[in-house]
Design a protein around this motif. Sequence first.
Motif, mmCIF file in Angstrom:
data_model
loop_
_atom_site.group_PDB
_atom_site.id
_atom_site.type_symbol
_atom_site.label_atom_id
_atom_site.label_comp_id
_atom_site.label_asym_id
_atom_site.label_seq_id
_atom_site.Cartn_x
_atom_site.Cartn_y
_atom_site.Cartn_z
ATOM 1 N N ALA A 100 10.122 -5.591 -35.029
ATOM 2 C CA ALA A 100 10.845 -6.534 -35.670
ATOM 3 C C ALA A 100 12.156 -6.606 -34.837
ATOM 4 C CB ALA A 100 11.082 -5.868 -37.159
ATOM 5 N N THR A 101 12.523 -7.946 -34.856
ATOM 6 C CA THR A 101 13.871 -8.300 -34.110
ATOM 7 C C THR A 101 15.225 -7.571 -34.659
ATOM 8 O OG1 THR A 101 14.165 -10.177 -35.317
ATOM 9 C CG2 THR A 101 13.011 -10.562 -33.267
ATOM 10 N N GLY A 102 14.862 -7.303 -35.983
ATOM 11 C CA GLY A 102 15.962 -6.604 -36.858
ATOM 12 C C GLY A 102 15.696 -7.046 -38.262
ATOM 13 N N THR A 103 16.446 -6.137 -39.110
ATOM 14 C CA THR A 103 16.299 -6.530 -40.707
ATOM 15 C C THR A 103 17.011 -7.686 -41.154
ATOM 16 O OG1 THR A 103 16.280 -3.989 -40.836
ATOM 17 C CG2 THR A 103 16.603 -5.448 -42.945
ATOM 18 N N PRO A 139 30.393 -2.864 -36.624
ATOM 19 C CA PRO A 139 30.786 -4.043 -35.760
ATOM 20 C C PRO A 139 29.857 -4.319 -34.821
ATOM 21 C CG PRO A 139 32.874 -2.894 -36.354
ATOM 22 C CD PRO A 139 31.817 -1.978 -36.609
ATOM 23 N N GLY A 140 29.187 -5.438 -34.383
ATOM 24 C CA GLY A 140 28.455 -5.635 -33.487
ATOM 25 C C GLY A 140 26.913 -5.481 -33.699
ATOM 26 N N LYS A 141 26.456 -4.907 -34.987
ATOM 27 C CA LYS A 141 25.356 -4.621 -35.352
ATOM 28 C C LYS A 141 24.977 -5.659 -36.517
ATOM 29 C CE LYS A 141 24.737 -1.173 -32.572
ATOM 30 N NZ LYS A 141 23.750 -1.129 -31.587
ATOM 31 N N THR A 142 25.853 -6.225 -36.871
ATOM 32 C CA THR A 142 25.436 -7.262 -38.114
ATOM 33 C C THR A 142 25.967 -8.422 -37.786
ATOM 34 O OG1 THR A 142 25.408 -5.410 -39.754
ATOM 35 C CG2 THR A 142 25.483 -7.585 -40.705
ATOM 36 N N ASP A 157 18.798 -6.186 -31.906
ATOM 37 C CA ASP A 157 18.996 -5.617 -30.299
ATOM 38 C C ASP A 157 19.941 -6.516 -29.330
ATOM 39 O OD1 ASP A 157 18.523 -4.646 -27.797
ATOM 40 O OD2 ASP A 157 16.132 -4.635 -28.090
ATOM 41 N N ASP A 158 20.756 -5.722 -28.763
ATOM 42 C CA ASP A 158 21.710 -6.343 -28.083
ATOM 43 C C ASP A 158 21.207 -7.318 -27.215
ATOM 44 O OD1 ASP A 158 23.673 -5.201 -29.484
ATOM 45 O OD2 ASP A 158 24.105 -3.624 -28.086
ATOM 46 N N SER A 159 20.022 -6.991 -26.338
ATOM 47 C CA SER A 159 19.481 -7.797 -25.454
ATOM 48 C C SER A 159 18.806 -8.982 -26.109
ATOM 49 C CB SER A 159 18.393 -6.922 -24.755
ATOM 50 O OG SER A 159 17.280 -6.692 -25.799
ATOM 51 N N PHE A 160 18.945 -9.312 -27.321
ATOM 52 C CA PHE A 160 18.051 -10.349 -27.941
ATOM 53 C C PHE A 160 19.038 -11.121 -28.751
ATOM 54 C CE2 PHE A 160 15.920 -12.106 -32.018
ATOM 55 C CZ PHE A 160 14.987 -13.245 -31.133
ATOM 56 N N ASP A 161 19.176 -12.365 -28.411
ATOM 57 C CA ASP A 161 20.237 -13.278 -29.185
ATOM 58 C C ASP A 161 19.350 -14.303 -30.053
ATOM 59 O OD1 ASP A 161 22.048 -14.978 -30.154
ATOM 60 O OD2 ASP A 161 23.072 -15.446 -28.505
ATOM 61 N N PRO A 162 19.153 -14.357 -31.247
ATOM 62 C CA PRO A 162 18.414 -15.223 -31.945
ATOM 63 C C PRO A 162 18.960 -16.621 -31.983
ATOM 64 C CG PRO A 162 19.659 -13.871 -33.466
ATOM 65 C CD PRO A 162 19.786 -13.556 -32.084
ATOM 66 N N ALA A 222 14.963 -16.322 -26.962
ATOM 67 C CA ALA A 222 14.135 -16.164 -27.938
ATOM 68 C C ALA A 222 12.736 -16.233 -27.002
ATOM 69 C CB ALA A 222 14.035 -17.129 -29.178
ATOM 70 N N MET A 223 12.577 -17.135 -25.970
ATOM 71 C CA MET A 223 11.463 -17.272 -25.431
ATOM 72 C C MET A 223 11.110 -16.258 -24.446
ATOM 73 S SD MET A 223 11.829 -21.392 -24.380
ATOM 74 C CE MET A 223 10.344 -21.457 -23.635
ATOM 75 N N VAL A 224 12.159 -15.570 -24.006
ATOM 76 C CA VAL A 224 11.822 -14.454 -23.098
ATOM 77 C C VAL A 224 11.245 -13.253 -24.039
ATOM 78 C CG1 VAL A 224 13.223 -12.784 -21.551
ATOM 79 C CG2 VAL A 224 13.421 -15.076 -21.472
#
Length: 350
Positions: A239-242, A258-261, A278-283, A289-291
């Motif tokens: 999962a990308t996150g909850t 901060p930074g986690k939500t 995940d800090d490496s993923f920006d939705p 997202a493609m990467v």
Amino acid sequence: MSYQIPKFRHPELPKNELGYTKADYEGSISTLCAGCGHDSISGAIIKAVHELSIEPHKIAKLSGIGCSSKSPTYFLGKSHGFNSVHGRMPSVVTGAAMANRDLLYLGVSGDGDTASIGLGQYGHVARRNLNMVYIVMNNGCYGLTKGQDSATADEGSISKKGEPNPFGSIDLPAVALQLGATFVARSFSGDKEQLVPLIKAAMSHRGFALIDVVSPCVTFNNTPGSTKSYEYTREHMEATGTVDFVPMHEEITTKYDPGKTRDVTMHDGAVIRLKKVDDSFDPFDRMSAMVALESSRQSGQILTGLLYMDKQSRDLHEALATSKRPLNQLTETELCPGSKVLEQINQSLR
């Protein structure tokens, strides 16, 4: 044999803001195979719409052909419905949405209906950013015709007959991202805690909202070699996150550092909350997202959750500057303005 749900229900069933119970959003009894993932998705849709307090008559559900396209019979029995021909559901939704923008359009399709015969229509409805929710019940096979591999079956996955699939799969979220879709998500029919908030967020999004749901076929594609089976999906899901969905009338609070939500306000004032992404993923970055999708594919993982959302989405009505009022509310004078207006249009085309 009766396929009607009994009308008598417990009088103390919880009601939403409109006074409706979940029973008011149900349909007929499912005739799909026992354990079919599609029934779990139907249940998630019922739960999401009930909790959003949407009036049933404000929803139009549309589908094509296949096991998945039968499922609208099993939810929202008091809503508008149209079962179209194979692969052509997007065209019907487009026509309906252009005529009446006041309804919430819910398109339900399958991997065959979308990724095979309907791939062209899927691509165009995504790039035009039609204001609709498009749910794909993805089981990687043709359940109505004895389980042949569909276009989303992963290369090397083994069918019930024991034959490996020699072809690469079509990744529907990746296609949607490339074509400009403004809301892209993937989930699993067995993960209602993730799926319900995603459906709520998709219904609050202005524009094309895709949710690709891995939905195992218990009859033809739930074998050990299948990458669309319950066992494989549970073991390889990442999962990308909850995801939480907060209606606009509820207080927005957080328990995370901060930074986690990340809280994102939707067009209607509601909020979708992404926890511990995940800090490496920006939705909110299409390329990110493609990467992430390609990286998960190469590692054999199934990436779920909210993959991408455009916070500044402009739907098809905005792009075309259509009438703010549905066409069925316009008078003859407004619909037929006369020969002078026609002549002006003709002159502009010369």
